[in-house]
Enzyme design. Structure first.
Site, mmCIF file in Angstrom:
data_model
loop_
_atom_site.group_PDB
_atom_site.id
_atom_site.type_symbol
_atom_site.label_atom_id
_atom_site.label_comp_id
_atom_site.label_asym_id
_atom_site.label_seq_id
_atom_site.Cartn_x
_atom_site.Cartn_y
_atom_site.Cartn_z
ATOM 1 N N ASN A 65 0.986 4.125 -2.364
ATOM 2 C CA ASN A 65 2.326 3.584 -2.189
ATOM 3 C C ASN A 65 3.308 4.469 -2.960
ATOM 4 O OD1 ASN A 65 4.645 2.073 -1.908
ATOM 5 N ND2 ASN A 65 3.908 0.324 -3.093
ATOM 6 N N HIS A 149 4.304 -7.080 -1.632
ATOM 7 C CA HIS A 149 4.222 -6.384 -2.918
ATOM 8 C C HIS A 149 5.077 -7.118 -3.944
ATOM 9 C CE1 HIS A 149 4.572 -3.236 -5.955
ATOM 10 N NE2 HIS A 149 3.506 -2.680 -5.411
ATOM 11 N N GLU A 219 -3.003 -7.132 -6.933
ATOM 12 C CA GLU A 219 -2.252 -6.327 -7.894
ATOM 13 C C GLU A 219 -1.644 -7.242 -8.954
ATOM 14 O OE1 GLU A 219 -0.633 -2.359 -6.152
ATOM 15 O OE2 GLU A 219 0.504 -3.992 -5.266
ATOM 16 N N GLY A 225 2.589 -0.289 -12.881
ATOM 17 C CA GLY A 225 3.528 0.650 -13.481
ATOM 18 C C GLY A 225 3.688 0.506 -14.982
#
Length: 309
Positions: A65, A149, A219, A225
């Site tokens: 991604n 997401h 996730e 991140g």
């Protein structure tokens, strides 16, 4: 006209709306959440698990991604690196460039790697400024789309039901779906990991009738991140519980065949240990997917899966 307006209002109701109530957690979640939802629970302290291991039968899957990153020049370099990489053959590989670079990537990237979009609209195109329809994505050669997401959920404000409907529409237009689920840090610390993931799964299941073209991406939001990554054991526990949820709420066949991949600060250093876990069927990669050689390492971690098997 009034009926049309009512229909549109209902269709868009998932945007910028807080979900004020949750369904009662399934009994599996109630039993397990107090045991498995803590960030670091020593293995020696765990009682026997309440779900049955049943690893997926699908092909290893790795998606990249790229999010809102890149320029024409940097993407040209990234595509060249991917074209030069030696990639294991028994892996499905997908990359998701920003919309404006999809055609550039499609025209230059090896056919070995398929193209995904990062989002799509809930229905047919029309007067929806800034949106991209599933039909348009198929028209330019996209095979996949990422939906649900955490950045779409928690930054843009899309709720579970809205995302489920988007997935159903994409599938109806022959666009395969990477369906994302995952809990925030405060939800994990409150012991609600399974409650949150199961509720998100239910929204997909309420809208999807055929799971053949769906990959689930777990996730944890706190690991995206941030440089933090779920331990292999933490990720495996959630993947196993999600597969068990599919078995109980959809079918044993879907539970076995649906790939459940992990995302959250996956990189070339941690992918091998994660890949060894029985119910981790691949990865959805963020920052590391912008580095061709490192992304290749993650793709090739399928060899660790073979060793573990």
């Amino acid at each position: 006209m009034a009926a049309t307006a009512s229909s549109l209002a209902s269709q868009f109701s998932g945007l910028r709306r807080e979900v004020l109530s949750r369904e009662a957690a399934p009994s599996t979640a109630l039993f397990l959440r107090s045991v498995h939802s803590r960030i670091r629970l020593p293995a020696s302290c765990r009682p026997p698990r309440g779900v049955v291991a049943m690893a997926g039968t699908g092909k290893f899957f790795v998606g990249g991604n790229w999010k809102c990153n890149g320029t024409r020049d940097s993407i040209t370099k990234l595509v060249a690196d991917l074209n030069d990489a030696k990639l294991e053959t028994d892996v499905d590989i997908v990359v998701a460039p920003p919309y404006i670079y999809i055609d550039q990537v499609k025209q230059s990237l090896t056919d070995r790697i398929e193209i995904s979009a990062q989002n799509s609209w809930i229905g047919k195109g029309g007067a929806f400024t800034g949106e991209i329809s599933a039909e348009q994505l198929v028209d330019i050669g996209c095979k996949w789309v990422i939906l649900g997401h955490s950045e779409r959920r928690h930054v843009i404000g899309e709720d579970d039901q809205f995302i489920g409907k988007k997935a159903a529409y994409a599938l109806s237009q022959n666009l395969k779906v990477i369906a994302c689920i995952g809990e925030k840090l405060e939800e994990r610390e409150a012991g609600k990991t399974f409650d949150v993931c199961f509720q998100q799964m239910k929204a997909f299941a309420d809208s999807i009738s055929n799971w053949t073209d769906v990959v689930i991406a777990y996730e944890p939001v706190w690991a995206i991140g941030t440089g933090k990554v779920a331990t292999p054991q933490q990720a495996q526990e959630v993947h196993l519980a999600v597969r068990d949820w599919l078995k109980k709420n959809v079918s044993a066949e879907v539970a076995s065949s649906t790939r459940i991949i992990y995302g959250g600060s996956v990189n070339g250093n941690n992918c091998s240990e994660l890949a060894k876990q029985e119910d981790i069927d691949g990865f959805l990669v963020g920052g590391a997917s912008l580095k061709g050689p490192e992304f290749a390492i993650i793709v090739n971690s399928v060899t660790s899966k073979k060793v573990a098997a």
